[in-house]
Scaffold this active site. Structure first.
Site, PDB file in Angstrom:
ATOM      1  N   LYS A 159      50.308  22.283 -48.809  1.00 55.36           N
ATOM      2  CA  LYS A 159      49.264  22.589 -49.798  1.00 55.36           C
ATOM      3  C   LYS A 159      48.456  21.353 -50.175  1.00 55.36           C
ATOM      4  CE  LYS A 159      51.526  26.585 -51.836  1.00 55.36           C
ATOM      5  NZ  LYS A 159      52.461  26.994 -52.874  1.00 55.36           N
TER       6      LYS A 159
ATOM      7  N   LYS B 116      50.508  32.477 -40.181  1.00 57.77           N
ATOM      8  CA  LYS B 116      50.954  33.479 -41.148  1.00 57.77           C
ATOM      9  C   LYS B 116      49.762  34.205 -41.782  1.00 57.77           C
ATOM     10  CE  LYS B 116      53.626  33.947 -45.364  1.00 57.77           C
ATOM     11  NZ  LYS B 116      54.164  33.307 -46.559  1.00 57.77           N
TER      12      LYS B 116
ATOM     13  N   LYS C  88      46.560  35.723 -47.953  1.00 57.16           N
ATOM     14  CA  LYS C  88      45.505  36.370 -48.740  1.00 57.16           C
ATOM     15  C   LYS C  88      44.292  35.476 -48.901  1.00 57.16           C
ATOM     16  CE  LYS C  88      48.689  35.874 -52.587  1.00 57.16           C
ATOM     17  NZ  LYS C  88      49.541  36.638 -53.438  1.00 57.16           N
TER      18      LYS C  88
END
Ligand code: TRP
Length: 340
Positions: A115, A200, A203
């Site tokens: 991240k 993966k 969203k």
């Protein structure tokens, strides 16, 4: 209420529209799990604060997520459904566990490393919440003396850290925390992107053709499945091989989750079926499933006073349980209490 069955804790962040990856990896099992475990289903809104978004209403997203929990068959009479920020004990334990966690351990967390880095390998400005994220997760789990936590592969490392912290506290102060065990299902714990099946499904993907959202229009769902990447193997045989056939394997995982049939059973049934026909089957089953789920979701989402009642009652039950752990650790640490 005394818990007799093993305790299970699960949570989803209300940080945007949920995808079929969230459903298949996590929420699909929740209804069934209520029979075997005493379940706590949490909406991890404090975790969502680690990523701040413009034009985003957290409040709406919390209510949306809660409606999905109910639409997936979570029953407030069987399980405790609650919003993390309503149960202050999560933040209280978080501080204490900070003091039992090491800086170097958190630096090693893969999710944090991912991240933190931009696409061209720069380190972003990162808030401390993102660094602390795994300790808040540990607090969620350890507050309830949780036995089992269903997690996807990407959260496994966070669970290992949780066990480490729990063990460290227990070693110093006696048995305060139960050590949680991860439940990782062999298939379906990681749904991949439709056009880039080695990545993966997420969203936040900018390419919406990679992702199927639970609230997508049914016509889009069909189109997205039809456009999903497969492979160019000469004999277009349908079987599971994540390395050689990531696209087909991903569609098989989706199909298996929706039909509730094992992948090896499906591969036999699909002998001789062409890719296009297979995609048609996946699209039909998935769109039937999603249109039912959407109807149920809309019913719950339109009744805000019911949703707030569920969240309120869940918070009271969760507070009662978690307060026992807080009182126990406060007294072991020597924190002065008015009540004792
Ligand atoms: N980090 C989890 C996710 O994004 C959500 C979460 C928060 C969680 N607290 C948890 C999952 C405790 C399991 C247990 O998927």
């Amino acid at each position: 209420m005394i818990f007799h069955k093993p305790i299970l804790f699960s949570a989803v962040q209300p940080s945007g529209k949920l995808t079929i990856g969230n459903y298949i990896g996590t929420m699909r099992h929740w209804s069934q799990m209520q029979n075997d475990y005493e379940c706590l289903y949490c909406i991890a809104d404090l975790h969502s604060l680690t990523i701040q978004k413009k034009n985003f209403s957290l409040k709406e997203s919390i209510l949306d997520t809660l409606s999905f929990y109910l639409a997936c068959g979570v029953d407030p009479n069987k399980s405790i459904i609650f919003v993390q920020s309503h149960v202050y004990q999560h933040s209280q334990l978080n501080w204490i566990l900070n003091c039992f966690s090491q800086f170097s351990e958190l630096l090693r967390m893969t999710q944090f490393k991912i991240k933190r880095i931009t696409e061209n390998n720069y380190i972003k400005k990162t808030n401390v919440g993102l660094f602390n994220y795994p300790i808040l997760m540990a607090s969620d789990i350890l507050l309830y003396q949780t036995n089992f936590v269903p997690v996807g592969q990407d959260q496994k490392q966070h669970l290992e850290l949780t066990r480490k912290i729990a063990h460290r506290v227990n070693a110093l102060y006696g048995k305060i925390f139960t050590l949680p065990t991860p439940l990782i299902s062999q298939y379906g714990s990681k749904i991949m992107s439709l056009l880039e099946p080695r990545k993966k499904m997420s969203k936040s993907d900018i390419n919406k053709k990679n992702v199927i959202f639970l609230l997508d229009d049914i016509s889009d769902v069909i189109l997205k499945i039809k456009n999903a990447v497969t492979d160019s193997e000469k004999l277009s045989k349908i079987y599971y091989d994540i390395e050689k056939k990531p696209g087909i394997s991903n569609l098989l995982e989706i199909f298996s989750a929706i039909t509730n049939k094992e992948i090896n059973v499906l591969s036999k049934e699909l002998e001789g079926v062409m890719y296009a026909e297979f995609k048609n089957m996946v699209a039909t089953h998935l769109s039937n499933f999603l249109s039912k789920l959407q109807k149920s979701y809309i019913k719950y989402r339109s009744d805000e006073s019911y949703l707030k009642k569920i969240a309120y009652e869940g918070a009271i039950k969760a507070q009662l349980k978690s307060e026992k752990t807080i009182q126990n650790i406060y007294s072991k640490l020597g924190l002065f209490s008015f009540f004792k």
